[in-house]
Design a protein around this motif. Structure first.
Motif, mmCIF file in Angstrom:
data_model
loop_
_atom_site.group_PDB
_atom_site.id
_atom_site.type_symbol
_atom_site.label_atom_id
_atom_site.label_comp_id
_atom_site.label_asym_id
_atom_site.label_seq_id
_atom_site.Cartn_x
_atom_site.Cartn_y
_atom_site.Cartn_z
ATOM 1 N N PRO A 8 0.805 -1.216 0.000
ATOM 2 C CA PRO A 8 0.000 0.000 0.000
ATOM 3 C C PRO A 8 0.841 1.270 0.000
ATOM 4 C CG PRO A 8 -0.123 -1.108 2.120
ATOM 5 C CD PRO A 8 0.623 -2.006 1.190
ATOM 6 N N VAL A 9 2.057 1.236 0.567
ATOM 7 C CA VAL A 9 2.908 2.432 0.577
ATOM 8 C C VAL A 9 3.361 2.771 -0.835
ATOM 9 C CG1 VAL A 9 5.066 3.423 1.437
ATOM 10 C CG2 VAL A 9 3.630 2.053 2.960
ATOM 11 N N ALA A 10 3.724 1.760 -1.636
ATOM 12 C CA ALA A 10 4.129 2.009 -3.024
ATOM 13 C C ALA A 10 2.958 2.580 -3.801
ATOM 14 C CB ALA A 10 4.636 0.723 -3.668
ATOM 15 N N HIS A 11 1.756 2.049 -3.585
ATOM 16 C CA HIS A 11 0.570 2.573 -4.251
ATOM 17 C C HIS A 11 0.337 4.035 -3.844
ATOM 18 C CE1 HIS A 11 -3.319 2.837 -6.105
ATOM 19 N NE2 HIS A 11 -3.866 3.149 -4.933
ATOM 20 N N LEU A 12 0.543 4.344 -2.587
ATOM 21 C CA LEU A 12 0.388 5.722 -2.109
ATOM 22 C C LEU A 12 1.377 6.646 -2.808
ATOM 23 C CD1 LEU A 12 -0.987 7.704 -0.172
ATOM 24 C CD2 LEU A 12 0.707 7.065 1.545
ATOM 25 N N ASP A 13 2.608 6.182 -3.013
ATOM 26 C CA ASP A 13 3.603 6.997 -3.715
ATOM 27 C C ASP A 13 3.161 7.305 -5.144
ATOM 28 O OD1 ASP A 13 5.284 7.164 -1.534
ATOM 29 O OD2 ASP A 13 6.494 5.430 -2.124
ATOM 30 N N VAL A 14 2.606 6.310 -5.834
ATOM 31 C CA VAL A 14 2.111 6.515 -7.202
ATOM 32 C C VAL A 14 0.973 7.525 -7.197
ATOM 33 C CG1 VAL A 14 0.943 5.399 -9.147
ATOM 34 C CG2 VAL A 14 2.859 4.249 -8.016
ATOM 35 N N LEU A 15 0.041 7.376 -6.249
ATOM 36 C CA LEU A 15 -1.088 8.293 -6.133
ATOM 37 C C LEU A 15 -0.610 9.717 -5.844
ATOM 38 C CD1 LEU A 15 -4.151 8.777 -5.979
ATOM 39 C CD2 LEU A 15 -4.018 8.160 -3.560
ATOM 40 N N ILE A 16 0.332 9.862 -4.944
ATOM 41 C CA ILE A 16 0.863 11.188 -4.602
ATOM 42 C C ILE A 16 1.528 11.815 -5.821
ATOM 43 C CG2 ILE A 16 2.641 12.379 -3.238
ATOM 44 C CD1 ILE A 16 1.885 10.473 -0.924
ATOM 45 N N LYS A 18 0.803 11.316 -8.969
ATOM 46 C CA LYS A 18 -0.258 11.739 -9.891
ATOM 47 C C LYS A 18 -0.910 13.035 -9.416
ATOM 48 C CE LYS A 18 -1.409 7.231 -11.806
ATOM 49 N NZ LYS A 18 -2.415 6.179 -11.936
ATOM 50 N N ILE A 19 -1.147 13.144 -8.117
ATOM 51 C CA ILE A 19 -1.760 14.365 -7.574
ATOM 52 C C ILE A 19 -0.803 15.535 -7.716
ATOM 53 C CG2 ILE A 19 -2.608 15.470 -5.461
ATOM 54 C CD1 ILE A 19 -3.727 12.674 -4.679
ATOM 55 N N ASP A 20 0.491 15.300 -7.440
ATOM 56 C CA ASP A 20 1.497 16.364 -7.618
ATOM 57 C C ASP A 20 1.499 16.867 -9.064
ATOM 58 O OD1 ASP A 20 2.353 16.439 -5.002
ATOM 59 O OD2 ASP A 20 4.057 15.083 -5.331
ATOM 60 N N GLN A 21 1.422 15.942 -10.025
ATOM 61 C CA GLN A 21 1.405 16.337 -11.439
ATOM 62 C C GLN A 21 0.167 17.171 -11.755
ATOM 63 O OE1 GLN A 21 1.742 12.646 -13.604
ATOM 64 N NE2 GLN A 21 3.823 12.252 -12.837
ATOM 65 N N ALA A 22 -0.980 16.772 -11.205
ATOM 66 C CA ALA A 22 -2.217 17.522 -11.452
ATOM 67 C C ALA A 22 -2.145 18.922 -10.837
ATOM 68 C CB ALA A 22 -3.416 16.765 -10.897
ATOM 69 N N ILE A 23 -1.562 19.026 -9.643
ATOM 70 C CA ILE A 23 -1.438 20.339 -8.996
ATOM 71 C C ILE A 23 -0.488 21.226 -9.791
ATOM 72 C CG2 ILE A 23 -0.536 21.525 -6.950
ATOM 73 C CD1 ILE A 23 -1.676 19.211 -5.282
ATOM 74 N N ASN A 24 0.630 20.663 -10.230
ATOM 75 C CA ASN A 24 1.587 21.444 -11.026
ATOM 76 C C ASN A 24 0.972 21.897 -12.342
ATOM 77 O OD1 ASN A 24 3.599 21.316 -9.091
ATOM 78 N ND2 ASN A 24 4.466 19.427 -9.932
ATOM 79 N N ALA A 25 0.128 21.057 -12.949
ATOM 80 C CA ALA A 25 -0.537 21.414 -14.206
ATOM 81 C C ALA A 25 -1.524 22.558 -13.996
ATOM 82 C CB ALA A 25 -1.252 20.204 -14.794
ATOM 83 N N ALA A 26 -2.040 22.716 -12.779
ATOM 84 C CA ALA A 26 -2.988 23.801 -12.488
ATOM 85 C C ALA A 26 -2.283 25.149 -12.425
ATOM 86 C CB ALA A 26 -3.711 23.527 -11.175
ATOM 87 N N ALA A 27 -0.966 25.151 -12.371
ATOM 88 C CA ALA A 27 -0.156 26.372 -12.348
ATOM 89 C C ALA A 27 -0.553 27.302 -11.204
ATOM 90 C CB ALA A 27 -0.229 27.091 -13.690
ATOM 91 N N ASP A 28 -0.869 26.746 -10.057
ATOM 92 C CA ASP A 28 -1.192 27.549 -8.871
ATOM 93 C C ASP A 28 -0.112 27.251 -7.828
ATOM 94 O OD1 ASP A 28 -2.176 28.717 -6.573
ATOM 95 O OD2 ASP A 28 -4.208 27.931 -6.808
ATOM 96 N N PRO A 29 0.870 28.140 -7.654
ATOM 97 C CA PRO A 29 1.982 27.855 -6.745
ATOM 98 C C PRO A 29 1.536 27.655 -5.292
ATOM 99 C CG PRO A 29 2.195 30.073 -7.691
ATOM 100 C CD PRO A 29 1.013 29.420 -8.321
ATOM 101 N N GLN A 30 0.502 28.372 -4.862
ATOM 102 C CA GLN A 30 0.030 28.215 -3.490
ATOM 103 C C GLN A 30 -0.571 26.820 -3.294
ATOM 104 O OE1 GLN A 30 -2.743 31.177 -2.191
ATOM 105 N NE2 GLN A 30 -2.466 30.674 -0.038
ATOM 106 N N ALA A 31 -1.345 26.355 -4.261
ATOM 107 C CA ALA A 31 -1.931 25.012 -4.184
ATOM 108 C C ALA A 31 -0.823 23.956 -4.213
ATOM 109 C CB ALA A 31 -2.901 24.781 -5.336
ATOM 110 N N ALA A 32 0.197 24.193 -5.041
ATOM 111 C CA ALA A 32 1.305 23.236 -5.115
ATOM 112 C C ALA A 32 2.013 23.126 -3.769
ATOM 113 C CB ALA A 32 2.287 23.646 -6.205
ATOM 114 N N LYS A 33 2.229 24.277 -3.115
ATOM 115 C CA LYS A 33 2.916 24.273 -1.813
ATOM 116 C C LYS A 33 2.062 23.548 -0.776
ATOM 117 C CE LYS A 33 5.026 27.272 1.620
ATOM 118 N NZ LYS A 33 5.289 28.625 2.043
#
Length: 195
Positions: A8-16, A18-33
């Protein structure tokens, strides 16, 4: 068994990721932080839980950090009449009245009852708080996959092992895990709360 169930930890890393990529794609630095801070906490939580390690006489206990409200010196104790011997009394902690439990007596351990424990750890389940009188805080431990565990209660314990169902082994010494929920819902504890 699915790959997720195996690791489950490896799966969590993959999920995190994917979420990091989605946040970065939103181009909102505050949301990314904010996302970075939140997911760092999730990753740490997945790796293990944290415990406060305490001593009561010769016994060593581990209390889940999320159950702990405060650790400190035991304030002046007010004794109460007509209560079981394991209820040492009450203390005033910044205007809040908290009961003080002598855990060895509650668990029916045979320990030196003349020792006046001068430290406390306040634990909480939902809105109920109680203080456990202790001798010392020995440190903290974050449980990992490498932490050795044993199941079963200490030999000192009487008939009910649900309050200390297992132990962490640290430096060859067992630290019995206190099940705070089992303490707060035990019949003896609940009956005294309703006096």
């Amino acid at each position: 068994m699915t790959e997720i169930a195996k690791n489950p930890v490896a799966h969590l890393d993959v999920l995190i990721d994917k979420i990091d990529q989605a946040i970065n794609a939103a181009a909102d630095p505050q949301a990314a932080k904010l996302g970075s801070v939140l997911f760092t906490g999730l990753r740490q939580a997945a790796q293990g839980r944290s415990y406060i390690l305490v001593s009561i006489g010769t016994a060593r206990l581990a209390i889940l950090l999320e159950d702990v409200v405060e650790v400190g010196d035991l304030p002046m104790l007010t004794r109460l009449p007509n209560v079981p011997s394991w209820l040492r009394g009450i203390v005033n902690v910044r205007g809040e009245i908290v009961s003080v439990v002598d855990l060895p007596r509650f668990l029916e351990w045979h320990v030196d009852s003349t020792v006046q424990r001068k430290r406390m750890v306040i634990i909480q389940q939902r809105s109920v708080k109680t203080a456990l009188s202790i001798d010392a805080v020995l440190g903290m431990h974050r449980r990992t996959e490498q932490t050795e565990m044993i199941s079963g209660s200490p030999p000192l314990l009487g008939q009910d092992g649900s309050l200390l169902p297992s132990a962490l082994i640290l430096d060859g010494q067992p630290y019995y895990l206190l099940n705070c929920q089992a303490l707060f819902t035990s019949k003896r504890f609940v009956d005294v709360r309703h006096l």
